[in-house]
Design an enzyme around this catalytic site. Structure first.
Site, PDB file in Angstrom:
ATOM      1  N   ASN A  61       0.852  -1.189   0.000  1.00  8.72           N
ATOM      2  CA  ASN A  61       0.000   0.000   0.000  1.00  8.72           C
ATOM      3  C   ASN A  61       0.889   1.241   0.000  1.00  8.72           C
ATOM      4  OD1 ASN A  61      -1.872   2.148   1.295  1.00  8.72           O
ATOM      5  ND2 ASN A  61      -3.205   0.393   0.959  1.00  8.72           N
ATOM      6  N   ALA A  87       0.444   3.768   1.683  1.00  7.61           N
ATOM      7  CA  ALA A  87       0.669   3.988   3.122  1.00  7.61           C
ATOM      8  C   ALA A  87       1.280   2.675   3.615  1.00  7.61           C
ATOM      9  CB  ALA A  87      -0.639   4.281   3.821  1.00  7.61           C
ATOM     10  N   CYS A 116       1.657  -9.081   4.628  1.00 10.39           N
ATOM     11  CA  CYS A 116       2.553 -10.143   4.136  1.00 10.39           C
ATOM     12  C   CYS A 116       1.758 -11.295   3.521  1.00 10.39           C
ATOM     13  CB  CYS A 116       3.355 -10.722   5.291  1.00 10.39           C
ATOM     14  SG  CYS A 116       4.524  -9.590   6.031  1.00 10.39           S
ATOM     15  N   GLU A 160       2.090 -14.476   3.979  1.00 10.78           N
ATOM     16  CA  GLU A 160       1.713 -15.545   4.914  1.00 10.78           C
ATOM     17  C   GLU A 160       0.383 -15.240   5.583  1.00 10.78           C
ATOM     18  OE1 GLU A 160       4.599 -13.952   4.595  1.00 10.78           O
ATOM     19  OE2 GLU A 160       6.235 -14.994   5.603  1.00 10.78           O
TER      20      GLU A 160
END
Ligand code: THU
Length: 162
Positions: free
Chosen positions: A68, A70, A76, A78
């Site tokens: 993003n 931001a 992640c 995972e």
């Protein structure tokens, strides 16, 4: 009197130099994790991570990192995979999680270590489903396999502290 004893935290792990030493199912999980990495939204870091989660019912769920503008709002690979898996199958435990990555679209040689926040989520998952799961960090030259995800995070925070 102050305790004056040094303790050492150790845990076992397996290290392989080639995928050929893994089971067919594990090789399939690595392939799927690599494919997932190709779909990562990683335009800021250009580091594309893929995760493949094998559930106890045989389903394989994949995820990739979603970045993003931001930065902290990204997630992640995972956690994308685990959260999606638990949303679809809230009662099905995880058996294995494979993580791998691409740098400049090429599979990386070294195993990718999951970040601390992902490790914290692994702990929650093992508690939540009452059983450990394996983590396989797959590079092309080195693969590391750990039998219990929770071993990756010593002195972790758990619900019992609340
Ligand atoms: N990343 C993952 O998706 N998993 C990891 O195990 C390590 C880091 C992502 C987060 C971020 O999008 C990029 O890799 C660089 O840190």
């Amino acid at each position: 009197m102050n305790a004056n004893k040094n303790s050492i935290y150790k845990f076992p792990f397996e290290e392989y130099s080639s995928e050929a030493a893994l089971s067919e199912q594990e090789q399939e999980l690595i392939k799927k994790a690599r494919e997932a990495a190709q779909d990562a939204y990683s335009q800021y870091s250009k580091f594309s991570v893929g995760a493949a989660v094998l559930l106890k019912n045989g389903e394989i769920i994949t995820g990739s990192n979603q970045e993003n503008a931001a930065y902290p709002s990204g997630l992640c690979a995972e956690r994308v995979a685990l959260f999606y898996a638990a949303s679809q199958y809230p009662d099905v435990p995880v058996k294995k999680l494979v993580v791998t990555a691409l740098r400049k679209q090429k599979p990386i040689k070294e195993p990718v270590p999951p970040c601390g926040s992902c490790r914290q989520v692994f702990i929650e998952w093992e508690k939540r489903f009452g059983q450990p799961f394996e983590v396989i960090m797959a590079g092309t030259r080195k693969i590391i396999k750990i039998k219990q995800a929770g071993w990756l995070l010593p002195f972790n925070f758990q619900a019992d502290f609340l």
